[in-house]
Scaffold this motif. Structure first.
Motif, PDB file in Angstrom:
ATOM      1  N   VAL A 207       0.831  -1.199   0.000  1.00 55.05           N
ATOM      2  CA  VAL A 207       0.000   0.000   0.000  1.00 55.05           C
ATOM      3  C   VAL A 207       0.875   1.261   0.000  1.00 55.05           C
ATOM      4  N   ALA A 208       1.997   1.202   0.714  1.00 53.14           N
ATOM      5  CA  ALA A 208       2.882   2.370   0.832  1.00 53.14           C
ATOM      6  C   ALA A 208       3.951   2.406  -0.248  1.00 53.14           C
ATOM      7  N   ARG A 209       3.758   1.659  -1.324  1.00 53.14           N
ATOM      8  CA  ARG A 209       4.793   1.600  -2.357  1.00 53.14           C
ATOM      9  C   ARG A 209       5.142   2.966  -2.948  1.00 53.14           C
ATOM     10  N   PRO A 210       4.195   3.872  -3.173  1.00 55.22           N
ATOM     11  CA  PRO A 210       4.604   5.200  -3.678  1.00 55.22           C
ATOM     12  C   PRO A 210       5.596   5.908  -2.768  1.00 55.22           C
ATOM     13  N   MET A 211       5.407   5.795  -1.453  1.00 60.41           N
ATOM     14  CA  MET A 211       6.333   6.424  -0.519  1.00 60.41           C
ATOM     15  C   MET A 211       7.651   5.667  -0.445  1.00 60.41           C
ATOM     16  N   VAL A 212       7.611   4.365  -0.665  1.00 59.63           N
ATOM     17  CA  VAL A 212       8.854   3.589  -0.723  1.00 59.63           C
ATOM     18  C   VAL A 212       9.686   4.039  -1.924  1.00 59.63           C
ATOM     19  N   VAL A 213       9.018   4.280  -3.044  1.00 57.49           N
ATOM     20  CA  VAL A 213       9.704   4.795  -4.231  1.00 57.49           C
ATOM     21  C   VAL A 213      10.358   6.133  -3.923  1.00 57.49           C
ATOM     22  N   TYR A 214       9.617   7.010  -3.263  1.00 60.57           N
ATOM     23  CA  TYR A 214      10.168   8.315  -2.876  1.00 60.57           C
ATOM     24  C   TYR A 214      11.378   8.150  -1.970  1.00 60.57           C
ATOM     25  N   GLN A 215      11.293   7.247  -1.011  1.00 63.13           N
ATOM     26  CA  GLN A 215      12.385   7.049  -0.068  1.00 63.13           C
ATOM     27  C   GLN A 215      13.621   6.487  -0.760  1.00 63.13           C
ATOM     28  N   VAL A 216      13.438   5.561  -1.667  1.00 60.80           N
ATOM     29  CA  VAL A 216      14.575   4.989  -2.402  1.00 60.80           C
ATOM     30  C   VAL A 216      15.289   6.071  -3.203  1.00 60.80           C
ATOM     31  N   ILE A 217      14.523   6.907  -3.892  1.00 57.72           N
ATOM     32  CA  ILE A 217      15.132   7.954  -4.726  1.00 57.72           C
ATOM     33  C   ILE A 217      15.900   8.954  -3.869  1.00 57.72           C
ATOM     34  N   THR A 218      15.290   9.440  -2.803  1.00 58.01           N
ATOM     35  CA  THR A 218      15.965  10.426  -1.960  1.00 58.01           C
ATOM     36  C   THR A 218      17.166   9.830  -1.231  1.00 58.01           C
ATOM     37  N   SER A 219      17.071   8.566  -0.836  1.00 53.96           N
ATOM     38  CA  SER A 219      18.191   7.919  -0.145  1.00 53.96           C
ATOM     39  C   SER A 219      19.378   7.719  -1.076  1.00 53.96           C
ATOM     40  N   PHE A 220      19.119   7.539  -2.358  1.00 50.50           N
ATOM     41  CA  PHE A 220      20.214   7.401  -3.316  1.00 50.50           C
ATOM     42  C   PHE A 220      20.814   8.758  -3.669  1.00 50.50           C
ATOM     43  N   LEU A 221      19.967   9.761  -3.850  1.00 50.00           N
ATOM     44  CA  LEU A 221      20.449  11.073  -4.288  1.00 50.00           C
ATOM     45  C   LEU A 221      21.275  11.774  -3.224  1.00 50.00           C
ATOM     46  N   PHE A 263      34.548  18.480 -17.443  1.00 47.08           N
ATOM     47  CA  PHE A 263      33.582  18.739 -16.372  1.00 47.08           C
ATOM     48  C   PHE A 263      32.157  18.539 -16.887  1.00 47.08           C
ATOM     49  N   ALA A 264      31.872  19.034 -18.086  1.00 46.16           N
ATOM     50  CA  ALA A 264      30.552  18.836 -18.686  1.00 46.16           C
ATOM     51  C   ALA A 264      30.281  17.363 -18.936  1.00 46.16           C
ATOM     52  N   ALA A 265      31.302  16.645 -19.416  1.00 47.01           N
ATOM     53  CA  ALA A 265      31.144  15.203 -19.635  1.00 47.01           C
ATOM     54  C   ALA A 265      30.901  14.475 -18.320  1.00 47.01           C
ATOM     55  N   GLY A 266      31.594  14.894 -17.265  1.00 46.70           N
ATOM     56  CA  GLY A 266      31.370  14.296 -15.955  1.00 46.70           C
ATOM     57  C   GLY A 266      29.975  14.566 -15.428  1.00 46.70           C
ATOM     58  N   ALA A 267      29.462  15.768 -15.668  1.00 45.65           N
ATOM     59  CA  ALA A 267      28.099  16.091 -15.235  1.00 45.65           C
ATOM     60  C   ALA A 267      27.077  15.211 -15.945  1.00 45.65           C
ATOM     61  N   VAL A 268      27.309  14.945 -17.224  1.00 43.65           N
ATOM     62  CA  VAL A 268      26.402  14.049 -17.958  1.00 43.65           C
ATOM     63  C   VAL A 268      26.474  12.637 -17.386  1.00 43.65           C
ATOM     64  N   CYS A 269      27.682  12.173 -17.089  1.00 47.01           N
ATOM     65  CA  CYS A 269      27.841  10.821 -16.528  1.00 47.01           C
ATOM     66  C   CYS A 269      27.186  10.703 -15.156  1.00 47.01           C
ATOM     67  N   VAL A 270      27.259  11.762 -14.357  1.00 41.65           N
ATOM     68  CA  VAL A 270      26.641  11.743 -13.033  1.00 41.65           C
ATOM     69  C   VAL A 270      25.119  11.657 -13.140  1.00 41.65           C
ATOM     70  N   SER A 271      24.557  12.246 -14.182  1.00 40.36           N
ATOM     71  CA  SER A 271      23.098  12.246 -14.337  1.00 40.36           C
ATOM     72  C   SER A 271      22.547  10.915 -14.834  1.00 40.36           C
ATOM     73  N   VAL A 272      23.398  10.054 -15.387  1.00 41.25           N
ATOM     74  CA  VAL A 272      22.918   8.795 -15.965  1.00 41.25           C
ATOM     75  C   VAL A 272      22.290   7.880 -14.901  1.00 41.25           C
ATOM     76  N   PRO A 273      22.959   7.580 -13.780  1.00 42.82           N
ATOM     77  CA  PRO A 273      22.305   6.723 -12.774  1.00 42.82           C
ATOM     78  C   PRO A 273      21.022   7.333 -12.221  1.00 42.82           C
ATOM     79  N   ILE A 274      20.972   8.647 -12.107  1.00 42.31           N
ATOM     80  CA  ILE A 274      19.757   9.304 -11.612  1.00 42.31           C
ATOM     81  C   ILE A 274      18.604   9.073 -12.576  1.00 42.31           C
ATOM     82  N   ALA A 275      18.878   9.248 -13.874  1.00 36.30           N
ATOM     83  CA  ALA A 275      17.826   9.047 -14.876  1.00 36.30           C
ATOM     84  C   ALA A 275      17.354   7.591 -14.892  1.00 36.30           C
ATOM     85  N   ILE A 276      18.294   6.646 -14.798  1.00 30.25           N
ATOM     86  CA  ILE A 276      17.932   5.228 -14.783  1.00 30.25           C
ATOM     87  C   ILE A 276      17.092   4.898 -13.553  1.00 30.25           C
ATOM     88  N   LEU A 277      17.503   5.423 -12.396  1.00 29.90           N
ATOM     89  CA  LEU A 277      16.755   5.168 -11.160  1.00 29.90           C
ATOM     90  C   LEU A 277      15.342   5.726 -11.258  1.00 29.90           C
TER      91      LEU A 277
END
Length: 295
Positions: A207-221, A263-277
């Motif tokens: 039932v609380a899966r939407p909040m679990v999703v929120y918690q997983v994302i914030t805990s990773f970020l 630095f720009a290339a590194g910023a793109v690489c950093v955003s990849v796991p966030i987008a996948i998550l």
């Protein structure tokens, strides 16, 4: 005449509503374009053949993949690949531990009743009013005393401990959501012979899966993007996280002229796991909206 007047009024109301909708869409479109411009620019800059920050136009005139290649292979000045892997390991373990802590604390405070419950929530609420920056120095010396500031595995363990230790105190949002779940579900499950663990895993979590999703994302970020705490704990470049690595790339004119495109290339690489998550978690969130309690 009354019908005619009523029809004219309805027409005007419909026209105003359509005009308001059109204005809203135009505003959101413009805001979306403004929001996407920096993302588009940093992506294009990551392929810039000129490594420095100064260029003739907004869009690079010459493109290359050399920035990405050098970012991951050139370790003479900055080992970005090691920083990336180190931060990813810390973020993944922190995400798992923090999510488990928050779920356990939230369930206990929402569904169970014990004598110290209210006092505990009040204490955590008061402590949460103080900024976390106040304890950074103390955390560093505690980790140093425990030998968790050395290079390699100790610094990884130290970062995981720092990011995960206080995660259980961030239970208020999760607990508030669990409070909305009817206690009748727990009572019905108890009559059917379910244990507390079965109620937690079979009823509360779905039932609380939407909040679990929120918690997983914030805990990773939090550990993936954190700068202040990582800067205080990781004192040398050999222990840097990706946020500190990106910061180092634009420190001083010497770094800036050589590492700006990387630095720009590194910023793109950093955003990849966030987008996948986000894409993975969005699928779980969508599934949870179609119905949670089954069987």
């Amino acid at each position: 005449m009354r019908k005619s007047t009523s029809g004219v009024g309805a027409t005007h109301s419909y026209s105003r509503r359509r005009l308001g909708d059109a204005a809203t869409y135009v505003f959101l479109t413009v805001a979306g374009i403004i929001w996407l411009i920096p993302i588009f620019w940093i992506f294009m800059e990551s392929f810039n053949a000129f490594p420095g920050p100064y260029s003739d136009g907004f869009i690079p005139s010459h493109y290359t993949l050399r920035n990405y290649v050098q970012l991951w292979t050139d370790n003479s000045q900055l080992a970005f690949g090691q920083m990336y892997v180190r931060t990813f390991v810390v973020a993944v373990f922190t995400c798992l531990i923090s999510t488990a802590f928050v779920l356990a604390v939230s369930y206990s405070l929402s569904r169970l009743r014990f004598s110290f419950r209210t006092k505990f929530m009040n204490i955590v609420l008061v402590l949460g009013m103080f900024p976390g920056i106040m304890v950074v120095a103390a955390l560093y010396y505690i980790l140093k005393t425990m030998g968790l500031t050395a290079s390699g595995l100790p610094i990884i363990i130290g970062l995981i401990v720092v990011y995960s230790a206080g995660s259980g105190a961030g239970f208020f949002v999760m607990k508030g959501y669990m409070d909305t779940i009817p206690m009748s579900l727990d009572e019905a499950a108890t009559l059917d012979g379910c244990t507390k663990w079965q109620i937690f895993t079979k009823i509360i979590l779905p039932v609380a899966r939407p909040m679990v999703v929120y918690q997983v994302i914030t805990s990773f970020l939090s550990p993936w993007l954190d700068f202040v705490l990582a800067k205080a704990v990781t004192r040398t470049q050999n222990n840097f996280t990706v946020a500190l690595g990106l910061w180092q790339m634009i420190q001083g004119q010497g770094w800036l002229t050589q590492w700006y495109a990387r630095f720009a290339a590194g910023a793109v690489c950093v955003s990849v796991p966030i987008a996948i998550l986000f894409m993975i978690m969005q699928r779980f969130y969508t599934e949870s909206m179609s119905g949670s309690v089954k069987g």
